[in-house]
Design a protein around this motif. Sequence first.
Motif, short mmCIF file in Angstrom:
data_model
loop_
_atom_site.label_atom_id
_atom_site.label_comp_id
_atom_site.label_asym_id
_atom_site.label_seq_id
_atom_site.Cartn_x
_atom_site.Cartn_y
_atom_site.Cartn_z
N ARG A 66 -1.49 -9.90 14.68
CA ARG A 66 -0.39 -9.36 13.89
C ARG A 66 -0.88 -8.74 12.56
O ARG A 66 -0.51 -7.62 12.21
N GLU A 67 -1.74 -9.47 11.85
CA GLU A 67 -2.19 -8.98 10.54
C GLU A 67 -3.05 -7.72 10.66
O GLU A 67 -2.99 -6.84 9.83
N GLN A 68 -3.87 -7.66 11.73
CA GLN A 68 -4.68 -6.45 11.93
C GLN A 68 -3.78 -5.24 12.19
O GLN A 68 -4.05 -4.14 11.73
N ASN A 69 -2.69 -5.46 12.93
CA ASN A 69 -1.74 -4.38 13.18
C ASN A 69 -1.09 -3.92 11.86
O ASN A 69 -0.95 -2.72 11.61
N PHE A 70 -0.73 -4.90 11.01
CA PHE A 70 -0.17 -4.57 9.70
C PHE A 70 -1.18 -3.76 8.89
O PHE A 70 -0.84 -2.77 8.24
N ALA A 71 -2.45 -4.19 8.92
CA ALA A 71 -3.49 -3.51 8.14
C ALA A 71 -3.66 -2.07 8.60
O ALA A 71 -3.77 -1.16 7.78
N LEU A 72 -3.67 -1.84 9.93
CA LEU A 72 -3.83 -0.47 10.44
C LEU A 72 -2.64 0.40 10.06
O LEU A 72 -2.79 1.59 9.77
N ASN A 73 -1.45 -0.18 10.02
CA ASN A 73 -0.27 0.57 9.59
C ASN A 73 -0.41 1.04 8.13
O ASN A 73 0.02 2.13 7.79
N LEU A 74 -1.01 0.20 7.29
CA LEU A 74 -1.21 0.58 5.89
C LEU A 74 -2.34 1.61 5.77
O LEU A 74 -2.23 2.58 5.01
N LEU A 75 -3.43 1.39 6.52
CA LEU A 75 -4.59 2.28 6.42
C LEU A 75 -4.31 3.68 6.94
O LEU A 75 -4.87 4.66 6.46
N MET A 76 -3.41 3.78 7.93
CA MET A 76 -3.12 5.09 8.54
C MET A 76 -1.94 5.81 7.89
O MET A 76 -1.59 6.90 8.28
N ASN A 77 -1.32 5.17 6.89
CA ASN A 77 -0.14 5.75 6.25
C ASN A 77 -0.54 6.65 5.07
O ASN A 77 -1.09 6.16 4.09
N PRO A 78 -0.28 7.97 5.15
CA PRO A 78 -0.71 8.87 4.07
C PRO A 78 0.03 8.65 2.75
O PRO A 78 -0.43 9.08 1.70
N GLU A 79 1.18 7.94 2.82
CA GLU A 79 1.95 7.70 1.60
C GLU A 79 1.36 6.56 0.76
O GLU A 79 1.76 6.35 -0.37
N ILE A 80 0.45 5.80 1.36
CA ILE A 80 -0.12 4.65 0.65
C ILE A 80 -1.52 5.03 0.15
O ILE A 80 -2.41 5.32 0.93
N ASP A 81 -1.67 5.07 -1.18
CA ASP A 81 -2.92 5.52 -1.78
C ASP A 81 -3.91 4.38 -2.02
O ASP A 81 -5.09 4.63 -2.23
N PHE A 82 -3.41 3.16 -2.07
CA PHE A 82 -4.28 2.04 -2.43
C PHE A 82 -4.01 0.86 -1.50
O PHE A 82 -2.87 0.41 -1.39
N VAL A 83 -5.03 0.41 -0.79
CA VAL A 83 -4.88 -0.71 0.15
C VAL A 83 -5.89 -1.79 -0.22
O VAL A 83 -7.05 -1.49 -0.49
N THR A 84 -5.44 -3.05 -0.23
CA THR A 84 -6.38 -4.17 -0.42
C THR A 84 -6.31 -5.05 0.82
O THR A 84 -5.22 -5.39 1.27
N LEU A 85 -7.48 -5.37 1.36
CA LEU A 85 -7.56 -6.26 2.52
C LEU A 85 -8.39 -7.47 2.14
O LEU A 85 -9.56 -7.34 1.78
N LEU A 86 -7.77 -8.65 2.22
CA LEU A 86 -8.49 -9.90 1.97
C LEU A 86 -8.64 -10.62 3.30
O LEU A 86 -7.83 -10.43 4.20
#
Length: 335
Positions: free
Chosen positions: A127-147
């Motif tokens: 589930r979390e990896q799917n969430f992460a890919l949704n953030l990484l592939m979204n052009p509207e999101i300029d800053f992503v943090t993955l812990l």
Amino acid sequence: VVLVSKDINMRIKARALGLAAEDYRNDKTLEDSDLLYTGVQALPADFWERHGKTMESWNQGGVTFYRISGPLVPTLLVNQLVYLEAPGAAPLYAKVTEITGKTAVLRTLKDYGNQKHSVWGVTSRNREQNFALNLLMNPEIDFVTLLGQAGTGKTLLTLAASLTQVLETKRYSEIIMTRVTVPVGEDIGFLPGTEEEKMAPWMGALEDNLDVLNGTTGEGGEWGRAATRDLIRSRIKIKSLNFMRGRTFINKFLIIDEAQNLTPKQMKTLITRAGPGTKVVCLGNIAQIDTPYLTEGSSGLTYVVDRFKGWPHSGHITLQRGERSRLADHAAEVL
């Protein structure tokens, strides 16, 4: 008189002698790293019963939106990811897109666990990896943090998303990868060569992940794979953190690896390098800080996760499940 020191041994000696001793608190973002924002929230089991009648839903471009109101809204933040996995019903995975007053809008997510939505041949395994890919592939999101602890897939997912967006969709012109050069054990001395060559030994994680990703590109045999590897390497620049002051990155995909070893000041220096069209991704594990002067509470990674939460153009996920191997998962748990 109060003795203020970052040296825990000194504080213990002071306490034994009856002196008041305190840690230096000014640089701490959080007292306890367990309070750190995870970016994910489970919806209550009775979510549909409670909100079903008052909820407004609509479809737009193949995506379903839900507008909800009620006591749940104040607990949500923009770009927080929510899920509901009730037995016997279809699971709901969504992102909070906007909060206005007492209402919030949820937007359903793309399922990257499905092979037809794979990113550079990589699919999400949980589930979390799917969430992460949704953030990484979204052009509207300029800053992503993955812990996440070792082996949760932070670097692999980020590299897969960056290669897709640089080589396939041409959204960014190149990938810039940097990391803090803090050795785990004793230092082995100066490294020969140019900036790129000096950084090469620190980039073992990058090379390992590129080997995995290169194996997923399918046919083409040995020659095809070698050509792909050369093409990929030509689009990835490895930069040292020491020469970042004063630079501006335009239309780049900037990856900051091992970001838990950065101080808040260094983190600010790096993130403010971003020019128009640049996406910045910070990866790290706050349980693996190698710098003696940083703690989980004062690390630059903890600082940015806490400060950026709720900003409409940033997203954060704490990856929970290790996917490296049963040995690595067990070691992370028991050691």
